[in-house]
Write a protein that holds these residues in place. Sequence first.
Motif, PDB file in Angstrom:
ATOM      1  N   ASN A 126       0.834  -1.189   0.000  1.00 53.72           N
ATOM      2  CA  ASN A 126       0.000   0.000   0.000  1.00 53.72           C
ATOM      3  C   ASN A 126       0.877   1.250   0.000  1.00 53.72           C
ATOM      4  OD1 ASN A 126      -2.419  -1.461   0.071  1.00 53.72           O
ATOM      5  ND2 ASN A 126      -2.385  -1.585   2.302  1.00 53.72           N
ATOM      6  N   GLU A 127       0.352   2.321  -0.554  1.00 51.25           N
ATOM      7  CA  GLU A 127       1.106   3.573  -0.686  1.00 51.25           C
ATOM      8  C   GLU A 127       1.626   4.049   0.668  1.00 51.25           C
ATOM      9  OE1 GLU A 127       0.485   7.881  -2.884  1.00 51.25           O
ATOM     10  OE2 GLU A 127      -1.201   6.961  -1.841  1.00 51.25           O
ATOM     11  N   VAL A 164      -6.378  -6.777   1.795  1.00 50.52           N
ATOM     12  CA  VAL A 164      -5.595  -5.868   0.965  1.00 50.52           C
ATOM     13  C   VAL A 164      -6.526  -5.198  -0.027  1.00 50.52           C
ATOM     14  CG1 VAL A 164      -3.700  -5.649  -0.673  1.00 50.52           C
ATOM     15  CG2 VAL A 164      -3.555  -7.334   1.171  1.00 50.52           C
ATOM     16  N   SER A 165      -6.546  -3.866  -0.034  1.00 50.70           N
ATOM     17  CA  SER A 165      -7.357  -3.148  -1.004  1.00 50.70           C
ATOM     18  C   SER A 165      -6.699  -3.260  -2.371  1.00 50.70           C
ATOM     19  CB  SER A 165      -7.479  -1.676  -0.604  1.00 50.70           C
ATOM     20  OG  SER A 165      -8.119  -0.946  -1.620  1.00 50.70           O
ATOM     21  N   GLU A 171       2.670   0.803  -4.142  1.00 49.11           N
ATOM     22  CA  GLU A 171       4.088   0.956  -4.375  1.00 49.11           C
ATOM     23  C   GLU A 171       4.665  -0.424  -4.683  1.00 49.11           C
ATOM     24  OE1 GLU A 171       5.461   2.982  -0.874  1.00 49.11           O
ATOM     25  OE2 GLU A 171       4.835   4.930  -1.629  1.00 49.11           O
ATOM     26  N   VAL A 172       5.391  -0.515  -5.775  1.00 45.18           N
ATOM     27  CA  VAL A 172       6.015  -1.773  -6.180  1.00 45.18           C
ATOM     28  C   VAL A 172       7.505  -1.659  -5.880  1.00 45.18           C
ATOM     29  CG1 VAL A 172       6.454  -3.371  -8.077  1.00 45.18           C
ATOM     30  CG2 VAL A 172       4.289  -2.100  -7.990  1.00 45.18           C
ATOM     31  N   ALA A 199       0.651  -2.341   5.798  1.00 48.55           N
ATOM     32  CA  ALA A 199       1.350  -2.310   4.508  1.00 48.55           C
ATOM     33  C   ALA A 199       0.643  -3.188   3.489  1.00 48.55           C
ATOM     34  CB  ALA A 199       2.799  -2.765   4.681  1.00 48.55           C
ATOM     35  N   GLY A 200       0.026  -4.272   3.948  1.00 43.99           N
ATOM     36  CA  GLY A 200      -0.740  -5.149   3.053  1.00 43.99           C
ATOM     37  C   GLY A 200       0.077  -5.706   1.902  1.00 43.99           C
TER      38      GLY A 200
END
Length: 218
Positions: A126-127, A164-165, A171-172, A199-200
């Motif tokens: 996640n961002e 997880v959305s 972010e990759v 963080a997912g």
Amino acid sequence: MNYVISICDPRALDTLAALCAELSLPISIVLHAHGTAVRSMLDILGIESNEKRVVMTVASAEQTRELIREQKRRMFLGVPGHGIVVSVPMKSIGGGKTVAFLNGGQTAKYTPELNYSYELIVAIANEGRTDQVMNAARSAGAAGGTVLHGKGTGAEGEKKFYNVSIAREKEVILIVARTEQKAGIMKAILEKAGPNTEAGTIVFSLPTSEVAGFGLLQ
């Protein structure tokens, strides 16, 4: 054929683009990214910014070796702060015309030669959670990573996957790791920044055929 991922300083992008053109590489995609080095390390190496460019291209085994050789010669790959390159073997390509286009008119089948010394770890988080992911990765021996920004494309009816959305900003994080360290790094990420955390993170690894510049600041 390999999918070659080159990570460099923005000022070296023109040189890298010229190399791709000289080798007649058919597809080159440029992405904006940033490294994960801490400020103190940047100061030690005299590097002003963590900003990076990621160039993704398709190359034959011979072109891959030549591209890496020329990056070492012209872009000082191997010197701290000058980037990294990793190639991932392509297992399947859709259609004979596509194969011919990507491989200079040749359509022969091939068996990829894998480099079992390294693997490319891909963590999708996640961002805003890169630090959480990288702190976990570093605790297991990771040297550093490169971050790409994106957005999930999950359907309206499938917004969650293990909490997880799917459709939010993502972010990759790309991490090149020695094969013997890979399992530990992935386990640490899952334990400290996995799907059950804020963080997912979803994490997986890919085999490599060539790696250069690894172990230095990215």
